[in-house]
Structures are given as structure tokens and as C-alpha cells.
Motif scaffolding. Structure first.
Motif, mmCIF file in Angstrom:
data_model
loop_
_atom_site.group_PDB
_atom_site.id
_atom_site.type_symbol
_atom_site.label_atom_id
_atom_site.label_comp_id
_atom_site.label_asym_id
_atom_site.label_seq_id
_atom_site.Cartn_x
_atom_site.Cartn_y
_atom_site.Cartn_z
ATOM 1 N N THR A 156 -12.042 -53.083 -18.403
ATOM 2 C CA THR A 156 -11.026 -52.029 -18.845
ATOM 3 C C THR A 156 -10.150 -51.732 -17.543
ATOM 4 O O THR A 156 -9.326 -50.786 -17.648
ATOM 5 C CB THR A 156 -11.979 -50.808 -18.889
ATOM 6 O OG1 THR A 156 -13.145 -50.586 -17.325
ATOM 7 C CG2 THR A 156 -13.362 -50.930 -19.874
ATOM 8 N N THR A 157 -10.227 -52.428 -16.450
ATOM 9 C CA THR A 157 -9.182 -52.435 -15.378
ATOM 10 C C THR A 157 -8.059 -53.408 -15.362
ATOM 11 O O THR A 157 -8.418 -54.473 -15.261
ATOM 12 C CB THR A 157 -9.899 -52.170 -14.130
ATOM 13 O OG1 THR A 157 -10.416 -53.163 -13.585
ATOM 14 C CG2 THR A 157 -10.987 -51.063 -14.027
ATOM 15 N N GLN A 158 -7.001 -52.915 -14.941
ATOM 16 C CA GLN A 158 -5.919 -53.905 -14.843
ATOM 17 C C GLN A 158 -6.094 -54.681 -13.534
ATOM 18 O O GLN A 158 -5.421 -55.866 -13.528
ATOM 19 C CB GLN A 158 -4.582 -53.320 -14.749
ATOM 20 C CG GLN A 158 -3.183 -53.874 -14.692
ATOM 21 C CD GLN A 158 -3.076 -54.783 -15.661
ATOM 22 O OE1 GLN A 158 -3.465 -54.829 -16.785
ATOM 23 N NE2 GLN A 158 -2.497 -56.143 -15.379
ATOM 24 N N ASP A 159 -6.700 -53.956 -12.545
ATOM 25 C CA ASP A 159 -6.837 -54.571 -11.332
ATOM 26 C C ASP A 159 -7.656 -55.782 -11.324
ATOM 27 O O ASP A 159 -7.682 -56.961 -10.784
ATOM 28 C CB ASP A 159 -7.503 -53.724 -10.238
ATOM 29 C CG ASP A 159 -6.587 -52.647 -9.717
ATOM 30 O OD1 ASP A 159 -5.192 -52.679 -9.965
ATOM 31 O OD2 ASP A 159 -7.104 -51.677 -9.199
ATOM 32 N N ALA A 160 -8.688 -55.939 -12.284
ATOM 33 C CA ALA A 160 -9.706 -57.108 -12.309
ATOM 34 C C ALA A 160 -8.804 -58.124 -13.076
ATOM 35 O O ALA A 160 -9.033 -59.525 -12.663
ATOM 36 C CB ALA A 160 -10.928 -56.918 -13.333
ATOM 37 N N GLN A 161 -7.872 -58.034 -13.782
ATOM 38 C CA GLN A 161 -7.112 -58.969 -14.246
ATOM 39 C C GLN A 161 -5.749 -59.529 -13.315
ATOM 40 O O GLN A 161 -5.795 -60.712 -13.117
ATOM 41 C CB GLN A 161 -6.187 -58.597 -15.632
ATOM 42 C CG GLN A 161 -7.057 -57.977 -16.749
ATOM 43 C CD GLN A 161 -8.214 -59.154 -16.994
ATOM 44 O OE1 GLN A 161 -8.179 -60.063 -17.306
ATOM 45 N NE2 GLN A 161 -9.416 -58.534 -17.303
ATOM 46 N N GLU A 162 -5.489 -58.506 -12.440
ATOM 47 C CA GLU A 162 -4.444 -58.927 -11.355
ATOM 48 C C GLU A 162 -5.218 -59.576 -10.356
ATOM 49 O O GLU A 162 -4.476 -60.404 -9.851
ATOM 50 C CB GLU A 162 -4.223 -57.706 -10.793
ATOM 51 C CG GLU A 162 -3.222 -57.846 -9.473
ATOM 52 C CD GLU A 162 -2.012 -58.396 -9.712
ATOM 53 O OE1 GLU A 162 -1.260 -58.787 -8.798
ATOM 54 O OE2 GLU A 162 -1.732 -58.885 -11.002
ATOM 55 N N GLY A 163 -6.374 -59.384 -10.034
ATOM 56 C CA GLY A 163 -7.089 -60.197 -8.940
ATOM 57 C C GLY A 163 -7.069 -61.675 -9.309
ATOM 58 O O GLY A 163 -6.995 -62.649 -8.739
ATOM 59 N N ARG A 164 -7.483 -62.034 -10.834
ATOM 60 C CA ARG A 164 -7.548 -63.368 -11.182
ATOM 61 C C ARG A 164 -6.276 -63.757 -11.211
ATOM 62 O O ARG A 164 -6.060 -65.224 -10.988
ATOM 63 C CB ARG A 164 -8.231 -63.226 -12.524
ATOM 64 C CG ARG A 164 -8.204 -64.638 -13.447
ATOM 65 C CD ARG A 164 -8.871 -64.508 -14.687
ATOM 66 N NE ARG A 164 -10.207 -64.026 -14.405
ATOM 67 C CZ ARG A 164 -11.080 -63.605 -15.584
ATOM 68 N NH1 ARG A 164 -10.325 -63.552 -16.907
ATOM 69 N NH2 ARG A 164 -12.126 -63.282 -15.649
ATOM 70 N N THR A 165 -5.187 -63.262 -11.934
ATOM 71 C CA THR A 165 -3.930 -63.807 -12.121
ATOM 72 C C THR A 165 -3.442 -63.982 -10.573
ATOM 73 O O THR A 165 -2.673 -65.004 -10.530
ATOM 74 C CB THR A 165 -2.942 -62.714 -12.755
ATOM 75 O OG1 THR A 165 -3.607 -62.399 -14.012
ATOM 76 C CG2 THR A 165 -1.778 -63.280 -13.016
ATOM 77 N N PHE B 248 -4.833 -64.737 -8.114
ATOM 78 C CA PHE B 248 -5.347 -66.082 -7.384
ATOM 79 C C PHE B 248 -5.039 -67.375 -7.783
ATOM 80 O O PHE B 248 -4.517 -68.208 -7.209
ATOM 81 C CB PHE B 248 -6.793 -65.854 -7.528
ATOM 82 C CG PHE B 248 -7.842 -67.025 -7.113
ATOM 83 C CD1 PHE B 248 -7.844 -67.292 -5.762
ATOM 84 C CD2 PHE B 248 -8.255 -68.047 -7.938
ATOM 85 C CE1 PHE B 248 -8.632 -68.312 -5.434
ATOM 86 C CE2 PHE B 248 -8.915 -69.101 -7.514
ATOM 87 C CZ PHE B 248 -9.131 -69.232 -6.441
ATOM 88 N N LEU B 249 -4.789 -67.269 -9.040
ATOM 89 C CA LEU B 249 -4.224 -68.438 -9.734
ATOM 90 C C LEU B 249 -2.905 -68.826 -9.656
ATOM 91 O O LEU B 249 -2.281 -70.014 -9.247
ATOM 92 C CB LEU B 249 -4.356 -68.353 -11.500
ATOM 93 C CG LEU B 249 -5.950 -68.219 -11.791
ATOM 94 C CD1 LEU B 249 -5.722 -67.984 -13.277
ATOM 95 C CD2 LEU B 249 -6.611 -69.490 -11.570
ATOM 96 N N GLU B 250 -1.933 -67.840 -9.502
ATOM 97 C CA GLU B 250 -0.587 -67.922 -8.901
ATOM 98 C C GLU B 250 -0.232 -67.952 -7.545
ATOM 99 O O GLU B 250 0.934 -67.989 -7.223
ATOM 100 C CB GLU B 250 0.171 -66.655 -9.465
ATOM 101 C CG GLU B 250 0.375 -66.743 -11.034
ATOM 102 C CD GLU B 250 0.759 -65.334 -11.831
ATOM 103 O OE1 GLU B 250 1.299 -64.686 -10.773
ATOM 104 O OE2 GLU B 250 1.103 -65.145 -12.946
ATOM 105 N N ARG B 251 -1.350 -68.027 -6.824
ATOM 106 C CA ARG B 251 -1.397 -68.006 -5.387
ATOM 107 C C ARG B 251 -0.490 -66.870 -4.699
ATOM 108 O O ARG B 251 0.361 -67.408 -3.885
ATOM 109 C CB ARG B 251 -1.014 -69.508 -5.116
ATOM 110 C CG ARG B 251 -1.878 -70.507 -5.225
ATOM 111 C CD ARG B 251 -1.756 -72.005 -4.877
ATOM 112 N NE ARG B 251 -2.631 -72.709 -5.268
ATOM 113 C CZ ARG B 251 -2.818 -74.041 -4.896
ATOM 114 N NH1 ARG B 251 -2.107 -74.738 -4.145
ATOM 115 N NH2 ARG B 251 -3.598 -74.898 -5.384
ATOM 116 N N ARG B 252 -0.585 -65.751 -4.859
ATOM 117 C CA ARG B 252 0.268 -64.916 -4.232
ATOM 118 C C ARG B 252 -0.823 -63.760 -4.073
ATOM 119 O O ARG B 252 -1.930 -63.415 -4.414
ATOM 120 C CB ARG B 252 1.330 -64.369 -5.250
ATOM 121 C CG ARG B 252 0.808 -63.810 -6.843
ATOM 122 C CD ARG B 252 1.663 -63.059 -7.493
ATOM 123 N NE ARG B 252 1.325 -62.790 -8.862
ATOM 124 C CZ ARG B 252 0.623 -61.558 -9.254
ATOM 125 N NH1 ARG B 252 0.283 -60.869 -7.951
ATOM 126 N NH2 ARG B 252 0.203 -61.269 -10.425
#
Length: 305
Positions: free
Chosen positions: A255-264, A266-270
Motif C-alpha cells: 500500500t505504500t509508495q515508499d516500499a516500492q521506492e526502497g526496492r527501486t 536499491f536496484l538503481e543504486r541511487r
């Protein structure tokens, strides 16, 4: 104002401003402090709170114990017994209930991170304000001192100080504070785990702000849920607490955008950019007018929407 409340970005600073009376809390100060906690709780932009006292002598000297001159001795005795046997609604153990519903109004367990910048004495109610309402504690070397301060007066204390000392410290350290009622300075407080850090007095607020800025960079919905988990469920048996934690984590992931942002990120190394928004509702609240936000906040307190 007896309690100062200021915000800067995602950080709120609450200052007990009653230095001429050791930053003690009478009823009005307690109510004002309660309102400051409520303001920090309800402000969506506030992600972390710093609690401190005015001056460099007292963080909080406890409750103001002076007896009102408009209350007779008989009335005082009657009211003390009424508090035990017929407490008014909305009170818990003699204190007005706080915004968390479990602790008192001026020392609630708020579901946002709270850093204590202990600038001076924390004694009596000042100590259990520290124990009940703060998560990370920094003490000023040479200024900060801690004392239970009640058993030497013939009391065990009406507040939760003894209970929380036993939960937060080793048994031997807690019992020494409770029974010997000795003063603990900043460095000893760090040794026994009452505070996280002891720093020079001139570095107290800079260090508190440094930590606050670090925490403010964290995903706000996850930090709120982490504190709620610790407050409400950490005393459960491991299997049950773990189950609640896992469900909270699933809720955040879904339900949170932050959880997706955390994963993204990390994968994008930013570096991540956490906004505290809900998935599928990005920009919804931020794009509302002031009038629409007021209406939505009023609706949130109702149950028939």
C-alpha cells in the motif's frame, strides 16, 4: 508560552519553557505539552520530534507539587480518594489520558520517533516523561542528571517511572536508581543504557538535529508502523509478535509508495526519495486545496464515510 513548539521541515522541536520553576509541570503546562504532542502527531509533514528543556539546568524537574491555596485540606483529601475510587472519565491512574489512549496526556507514546535532548536535570515526572515518550536520548555532559526522586520523599510515584525503569534497564541498575535514589550523571546514564549518547553541552542540540535529520530521511509510514509495533505488540510471545510484524510489512509493501521506492532505488543504486504517499494515490493529498485538506482531515475523525 510555557511550552514552545516549532517546526523546521520534517522536524518538530518541543521545549519545556518554565526555567524559573525548574521546567516543572503544573496542570497548565501539562495541558500545553499535551497540545504540542497532538500538533506533532497530527502534522503530516512532521516525521521526527526533539524534546528538550529551556536553559541548561533542567530538562524537566517533575510535577509542580505546590498545593493550590483555593483548595481546603478536607477537599484535597477528598479529591485524592476520589481519584483512586471514582476517577473521572478519560483519566488513567490519576492522569488525563493522552493521545495514544494508554498513557497520560503529557507523556504519551506517540507513533513518531522522539529524540530527547537532555539539557539538565530529569527528575520525578521529568524522568518518566523521558522513559515513556522518547526513543533516542542524548545527554549533555556536566548538565544532565537523572534521578527517580520519589522514594526519598516517602513515595513510590503515581507515574510509570518505576515500571518503565524495570523494563528499560537491567534489574540491578533499575533497582539502584529506585531504592538508593541516587543521582545518575550523563556518562553513567549512558553506561547503564538510560541514554544513547553523552555529548558536550554545546553539542547537544547539533547532535540531536543531526540524528533527527537522519531519521527524517527514512520512509515515514514505515517508521510510524515500527513504533506502533514496538509500543503495542513487542511484549507478545515471539511467534505472535512476529506474525503482527509480518502483516505490517506486507501492508507496507502493498500500500505504500515508499516500499516500492526502497526496492527501486536499491536496484538503481541511487539514494531513495521517500514521500509517505500511498500506492495509486501519488499526489492526491498534496494537490488538494487548503479547504479540501481541512474537510478531509475532519472526515478522517468520523466513522461514517
Amino acid at each position: 508560552m510555557s511550552i514552545l513548539y516549532n517546526t523546521d521541515g520534517h522536524i518538530a522541536v518541543i521545549t519545556i519553557a518554565n526555567a524559573r520553576r525548574a521546567n516543572s509541570l503544573d496542570k497548565q503546562h501539562a495541558l500545553d505539552l499535551s497540545e504540542a504532542w497532538r500538533a506533532a502527531w497530527d502534522d503530516r509533514n512532521v516525521r521526527v520530534i526533539i524534546l528538550t528543556g529551556e536553559g541548561d539546568r533542567h530538562f524537566c524537574g517533575g510535577h509542580d507539587l505546590s498545593i493550590r491555596d483555593d483548595v481546603t485540606p478536607e477537599e484535597h483529601e477528598f479529591l485524592a480518594l476520589e481519584r483512586i475510587f471514582r476517577p473521572p472519565s478519560g483519566y488513567i491512574n490519576g492522569f488525563q489520558t493522552g493521545i495514544d489512549g494508554g498513557m497520560a496526556d503529557h507523556f504519551p507514546r506517540i507513533h513518531k520517533p522522539v529524540i530527547a535532548a537532555v539539557n539538565g536535570w530529569a527528575v520525578g515526572a521529568g524522568l518518566y516523561l523521558l522513559l515513556a515518550s522518547t526513543d533516542i536520548r542524548i545527554a549533555a555532559i556536566g548538565n544532565a542528571n537523572f534521578r527517580f526522586g520519589l522514594i526519598s520523599r516517602g513515595w513510590v510515584g503515581a507515574g510509570p517511572g518505576a515500571t518503565m525503569l524495570l523494563k528499560q534497564l537491567r534489574y540491578a541498575d533499575a533497582m539502584k536508581m529506585l531504592l538508593a535514589d541516587e543521582t545518575v550523571d550523563a556518562e553513567e546514564a549512558m553506561r547503564i543504557g538510560l541514554v544513547n549518547e553523552a555529548v558536550p553541552a554545546d553539542q547537544l542540540m547539533p547532535r540531536a538535529l543531526e540524528l533527527a535529520k537522519r531519521i527524517a530521511e527514512m520512509p515515514p509510514l514505515a517508521t510510524i508502523k515500527m513504533k506502533e509495533f514496538v509500543h503495542r505488540f513487542s511484549d507478545l510471545p515471539v511467534e505472535q509478535a512476529w506474525n503482527v510484524q509480518a502483516m505490517m510489512n506486507f501492508l507496507l509493501l502493498q500500500t505504500t509508495q515508499d516500499a516500492q521506492e526502497g526496492r527501486t532505488s536499491f536496484l538503481e543504486r541511487r539514494e531513495p526519495n521517500y514521500t509517505g504517499e500511498y500506492s495509486g494515490l501519488e499526489g492526491f493529498y498534496e494537490n488538494l486545496t487548503d479547504e479540501e485538506r481541512v474537510r478531509l482531515d475532519e472526515l478522517k475523525r468520523q466513522i461514517d464515510w
